[in-house]
Design a protein around this motif. Structure first.
Motif, mmCIF file in Angstrom:
data_model
loop_
_atom_site.group_PDB
_atom_site.id
_atom_site.type_symbol
_atom_site.label_atom_id
_atom_site.label_comp_id
_atom_site.label_asym_id
_atom_site.label_seq_id
_atom_site.Cartn_x
_atom_site.Cartn_y
_atom_site.Cartn_z
ATOM 1 N N ALA A 198 0.599 -1.373 0.218
ATOM 2 C CA ALA A 198 0.244 0.175 0.174
ATOM 3 C C ALA A 198 1.083 1.210 0.041
ATOM 4 C CB ALA A 198 -0.975 -0.081 1.026
ATOM 5 N N LEU A 199 1.766 1.093 0.381
ATOM 6 C CA LEU A 199 2.452 2.294 0.988
ATOM 7 C C LEU A 199 3.178 2.111 -0.683
ATOM 8 C CD1 LEU A 199 4.195 1.499 4.255
ATOM 9 C CD2 LEU A 199 2.782 3.276 4.224
ATOM 10 N N GLU A 200 4.103 1.257 -1.009
ATOM 11 C CA GLU A 200 4.746 1.295 -2.614
ATOM 12 C C GLU A 200 3.570 2.231 -3.524
ATOM 13 O OE1 GLU A 200 5.316 -3.184 -3.878
ATOM 14 O OE2 GLU A 200 6.845 -3.038 -2.000
ATOM 15 N N THR B 40 -7.034 -2.782 -8.344
ATOM 16 C CA THR B 40 -6.385 -3.276 -8.523
ATOM 17 C C THR B 40 -7.004 -4.804 -8.502
ATOM 18 O OG1 THR B 40 -6.362 -4.276 -6.156
ATOM 19 C CG2 THR B 40 -4.834 -3.429 -7.110
ATOM 20 N N HIS B 41 -8.362 -5.195 -8.372
ATOM 21 C CA HIS B 41 -9.144 -6.287 -9.256
ATOM 22 C C HIS B 41 -10.489 -5.913 -9.959
ATOM 23 C CE1 HIS B 41 -5.882 -7.551 -6.164
ATOM 24 N NE2 HIS B 41 -6.561 -9.323 -6.251
ATOM 25 N N ARG B 42 -10.860 -6.702 -10.857
ATOM 26 C CA ARG B 42 -11.581 -7.014 -11.386
ATOM 27 C C ARG B 42 -12.763 -7.814 -10.883
ATOM 28 N NH1 ARG B 42 -7.983 -3.931 -13.319
ATOM 29 N NH2 ARG B 42 -8.308 -1.757 -13.658
ATOM 30 N N LEU B 43 -13.951 -7.770 -10.370
ATOM 31 C CA LEU B 43 -14.748 -10.082 -10.407
ATOM 32 C C LEU B 43 -15.674 -9.200 -11.407
ATOM 33 C CD1 LEU B 43 -13.842 -9.833 -7.198
ATOM 34 C CD2 LEU B 43 -12.310 -10.646 -9.027
ATOM 35 N N ALA B 44 -16.418 -10.758 -11.367
ATOM 36 C CA ALA B 44 -18.050 -10.794 -11.696
ATOM 37 C C ALA B 44 -18.410 -10.965 -10.543
ATOM 38 C CB ALA B 44 -17.710 -11.656 -12.347
ATOM 39 N N PRO B 45 -20.200 -10.700 -10.306
ATOM 40 C CA PRO B 45 -20.765 -10.765 -9.803
ATOM 41 C C PRO B 45 -20.397 -12.115 -8.396
ATOM 42 C CG PRO B 45 -21.626 -9.729 -10.959
ATOM 43 C CD PRO B 45 -21.084 -9.899 -12.022
ATOM 44 N N GLU B 46 -20.158 -13.570 -9.552
ATOM 45 C CA GLU B 46 -20.857 -14.337 -8.803
ATOM 46 C C GLU B 46 -19.167 -14.540 -7.690
ATOM 47 O OE1 GLU B 46 -23.301 -14.823 -11.819
ATOM 48 O OE2 GLU B 46 -21.457 -13.784 -11.904
ATOM 49 N N GLN B 47 -18.875 -13.371 -7.926
ATOM 50 C CA GLN B 47 -16.543 -13.696 -7.361
ATOM 51 C C GLN B 47 -17.411 -12.336 -5.781
ATOM 52 O OE1 GLN B 47 -14.544 -12.667 -10.881
ATOM 53 N NE2 GLN B 47 -13.752 -14.743 -10.432
ATOM 54 N N ALA B 48 -17.940 -11.805 -5.984
ATOM 55 C CA ALA B 48 -17.963 -10.825 -5.188
ATOM 56 C C ALA B 48 -17.713 -10.749 -3.709
ATOM 57 C CB ALA B 48 -19.792 -10.352 -4.744
ATOM 58 N N ALA B 49 -17.654 -12.798 -2.900
ATOM 59 C CA ALA B 49 -17.522 -13.499 -2.033
ATOM 60 C C ALA B 49 -15.696 -13.239 -1.871
ATOM 61 C CB ALA B 49 -18.203 -14.272 -1.951
ATOM 62 N N GLU B 50 -15.177 -13.814 -2.937
ATOM 63 C CA GLU B 50 -13.815 -13.821 -2.688
ATOM 64 C C GLU B 50 -13.068 -11.898 -2.770
ATOM 65 O OE1 GLU B 50 -10.096 -14.126 -6.368
ATOM 66 O OE2 GLU B 50 -12.244 -15.285 -6.196
ATOM 67 N N GLY B 51 -13.978 -11.067 -3.142
ATOM 68 C CA GLY B 51 -13.553 -9.918 -2.862
ATOM 69 C C GLY B 51 -13.428 -8.879 -1.708
ATOM 70 N N LYS C 55 -6.720 -7.972 3.346
ATOM 71 C CA LYS C 55 -6.175 -6.850 2.547
ATOM 72 C C LYS C 55 -4.898 -8.735 1.984
ATOM 73 C CE LYS C 55 -5.893 -3.081 5.350
ATOM 74 N NZ LYS C 55 -7.102 -2.889 6.056
ATOM 75 N N GLU C 56 -5.415 -8.966 0.733
ATOM 76 C CA GLU C 56 -4.837 -10.168 0.600
ATOM 77 C C GLU C 56 -4.482 -9.600 -0.753
ATOM 78 O OE1 GLU C 56 -7.098 -13.853 2.900
ATOM 79 O OE2 GLU C 56 -7.725 -13.511 0.708
ATOM 80 N N ASP C 57 -4.046 -10.570 -1.318
ATOM 81 C CA ASP C 57 -3.078 -9.777 -3.430
ATOM 82 C C ASP C 57 -3.351 -8.965 -3.803
ATOM 83 O OD1 ASP C 57 -3.183 -11.269 -5.457
ATOM 84 O OD2 ASP C 57 -4.961 -10.690 -5.655
ATOM 85 N N ARG C 58 -2.270 -8.247 -2.926
ATOM 86 C CA ARG C 58 -1.956 -6.670 -2.611
ATOM 87 C C ARG C 58 -3.237 -5.701 -3.561
ATOM 88 N NH1 ARG C 58 3.557 -5.421 -3.470
ATOM 89 N NH2 ARG C 58 2.727 -4.249 -4.389
ATOM 90 N N SER C 59 -4.074 -5.895 -2.783
ATOM 91 C CA SER C 59 -5.483 -5.198 -3.255
ATOM 92 C C SER C 59 -5.554 -3.631 -2.618
ATOM 93 C CB SER C 59 -6.695 -6.219 -2.223
ATOM 94 O OG SER C 59 -6.963 -6.063 -1.501
ATOM 95 N N LEU C 60 -6.476 -3.102 -3.268
ATOM 96 C CA LEU C 60 -7.034 -1.834 -3.019
ATOM 97 C C LEU C 60 -8.121 -1.899 -2.742
ATOM 98 C CD1 LEU C 60 -3.432 0.133 -4.167
ATOM 99 C CD2 LEU C 60 -3.959 -0.095 -1.614
ATOM 100 N N LYS C 61 -8.144 -0.950 -3.962
ATOM 101 C CA LYS C 61 -9.848 -0.679 -4.753
ATOM 102 C C LYS C 61 -10.319 -2.060 -5.782
ATOM 103 C CE LYS C 61 -12.782 1.587 -4.457
ATOM 104 N NZ LYS C 61 -13.337 2.087 -3.392
#
Length: 342
Positions: A198-200, A312-323, A330-336
């Motif tokens: 996040a600092l990067e 950082t991530h673009r998901l389908a609705p079916e992947q929302a739980a993962e999001g 704060k996994e997978d270098r996630s931000l927005k």
């Protein structure tokens, strides 16, 4: 239509529900993309003060107008838009003076009959809808709402040219508040967090200094040393962790100002003498005004927000739980993290 629900704490599902009925003064939007916000995570964890499961989640969106109510005059089908997700009563002192965020009867998506925005279609009052300028894509459009939070905080803080500003927390809101502070003319921008990635991202977006404060009890002193041993004019708090208000006062010069942006759970304690004897100020910050929203759109159009770093991530609705899980952990270098609808 498909809609993403926080069904219960830590449970996100997709269900089919009816398309919202359109009122005379409302606009129906085909949602192209919706964002997962930090306050959505509070709902996900069952901690939000007024948005409780089960609920269609989401309030950051951009999409295309597909229908308008009979009394709507500013929009037509085909318009590309985003939404200010709050609506006041329209008659109280606050609404009449442009401070809808103060309205005692303020409505918001996911409360009462107003569906949340993480769905294929979303209905909104005409006065809350904004056209996207040519050149702004839907992903940039979905950033307008969280950026307006940062713009509001910067305006509350009174940040101006040459200011030294510390931003505590490098999540999406902290990074967007930093971008707003830079746009306002701040020349020293120190960002703190406990995640190096996040600092990067803060550095890529224009931070002059960054500091990982994890396991660092002396971080306030180290932060001051990073800017040459001085103090900060303004501090923006974008992480609601215990003790952070008192720590922010240690960073602040006499007569300086702290603005709290984060959602807090539980009490915060601080040294009242450090506040009073040095005439420092602590200000609360609640969403935004229409003016903040307009400024946010203009600044994004002018290139002040690096969406390529922030999204950082673009998901389908079916992947929302993962999001929701990766944002919470704060996994997978996630931000927005965005949810895209077809």
């Amino acid at each position: 239509m498909k809609a993403v629900f926080v069904q219960d704490a830590y449970e996100v599902i997709v269900k089919n529900v009816d398309i919202p009925k359109l009122g005379d003064h409302e606009v129906l939007i085909k949602v192209k993309t919706a964002g997962i916000c930090g306050s959505d995570i509070h709902t996900y964890k069952g901690l939000h003060p007024f948005r409780k499961p089960p609920v269609i989640i989401g309030h950051e969106l951009a999409g295309e107008v597909v229908a308008i109510g009979s009394a709507v005059c500013k929009f037509q089908p085909g318009d590309r838009v985003t939404v200010e997700p709050q609506a006041g009563c329209g008659t109280c002192e606050y609404c009449l003076t442009g401070r809808v965020n103060y309205c005692e009867d303020r409505g918001a998506p996911g409360i009462g009959a107003w569906y949340g925005a993480m769905a294929e279609y979303f209905a909104a009052p005409e006065q809350t809808v904004y056209k996207l300028p040519e050149g702004l894509n839907y992903e940039q459009g979905v950033l307008v709402e969280p950026f307006a939070v940062g713009v509001h905080a910067v305006r509350k803080a009174g940040i101006s040219a040459g200011d030294k500003v510390a931003i505590l927390g490098a999540g999406p809101i902290g990074l967007l508040a930093m971008a707003a502070a830079k746009a306002a003319g701040a020349t020293t921008l120190l960002v703190t967090d406990v995640m190096d990635y996040a600092l990067e991202s803060a550095s890529y977006m224009g931070a002059t200094h960054t500091l990982n404060i994890q396991h660092n009890e002396e971080w306030t002193q180290e932060a001051r040393e990073l800017i040459g041993g001085g103090l900060f004019d303004k501090v923006l708090i974008a992480a609601g962790v215990p003790g952070i208000v008192d720590q922010s006062l240690k960073l602040l010069r006499k007569g300086g100002r702290v603005v709290t942006i984060a959602m807090f759970h539980g009490d915060q304690t601080f040294n009242i003498h450090n506040l009073q004897n040095q005439e420092k100020e602590i200000l609360g910050c609640m969403t935004y005004t229409r003016e903040d929203f307009i400024i946010a759109i203009d600044l994004i159009a002018a290139g002040f927000v690096d969406d390529k770093v922030l999204i950082t991530h673009r998901l389908a609705p079916e992947q929302a739980a993962e999001g929701f899980r990766i944002v919470d952990k704060k996994e997978d270098r996630s931000l927005k993290v965005l949810v895209h609808f077809k």
